[in-house]
Design a protein around this motif. Structure first.
Motif: not given
Length: 230
Positions: A71-72, A78-82, A122-124
């Motif tokens: 979220t921002e 919706q993208e990117p998600s993990f 890495a996604f976080v």
């Protein structure tokens, strides 16, 4: 840290020691005090959920899958998600298969836990983490991080259950299903880590909008003060 995605690509299939070093690098300097001044409208978070083999990591339960959405401010991306199922080396109980849909054969064909942790962190990157009943997820993450890499989670972590308790002290229950129902958020794909992450993200953004409308909370630091009840 440089280009994380390039680093990941270069390590696919690499030795475990390299994965561990990468996880450790992601844990450094995640609680910079200047981050407390971040306006909530600009706050970048990762709302996440874990599915596990049980509810007690102290008795050998392990992570089965990660799900996460970014979220921002109050916008859900919706993208990117993990989403990732991992093999932690623990058998999947039938009760958990019925609950989550994750079977033993799915786990057996999945990457090891260390690889899942590496890709999830890495996604976080440096974002603030958000979860519902976050103590459960934090405990499992810390146990997995310590088991694989001898590090602890250093990211800031916020809990939508705590936000709900602060906003609605009169509610009799703060279970995720009940809060989703209270907010009119459709319950779809429950106990799938990514679906739960997106539903929790809807709760998170809704609560942040409400808190902002009260006019007393503008920054991440303000939010911590608000949650403390001061």
């Amino acid at each position: 840290m440089g280009d994380i995605h390039s680093a990941l690509a270069s390590m696919k299939g690499g030795p475990s020691a390299q994965q561990i070093a990468f996880i450790r690098s992601l844990m450094r300097e995640r609680r910079r005090p200047e981050a407390l001044g971040t306006p909530l409208n600009e706050l970048e978070t990762v709302v996440f959920d874990l599915e596990t083999t049980g509810f007690a990591h102290q008795r050998g339960d392990e992570i089965l899958s990660f799900g996460a959405a970014r979220t921002e401010g109050t916008v859900i991306l919706q993208e990117p998600s993990f989403h990732m199922i991992v093999n932690s080396g623990t058998a999947v109980p039938e009760t958990i298969t019925r609950l989550t849909g994750i079977t033993q054969s799915m786990v057996d064909a999945s990457p090891p836990l260390t690889e899942g942790l590496r890709d999830f962190m890495a996604f976080v990157e440096g974002r603030v983490l958000v979860a519902h009943a976050a103590g459960h997820d934090k405990a499992f993450l810390n146990a997995a991080l310590w088991k694989t890499s001898k590090v602890r989670l250093t990211h800031r972590l916020l809990d939508t259950m705590m936000l709900a308790r602060r906003l609605y002290p009169e509610l009799g229950t703060y279970a995720l299903d009940d809060l989703l129902h209270e907010k009119g958020i459709p319950i779809e794909g429950r106990h799938h880590a990514l679906s739960d992450a997106f539903m929790t993200a809807r709760l998170w953004t809704s609560y942040i909008k409400e808190i902002q409308e009260q006019g007393k909370v503008e920054t991440l630091g303000d939010l911590y003060v608000y949650l403390s009840g001061i």
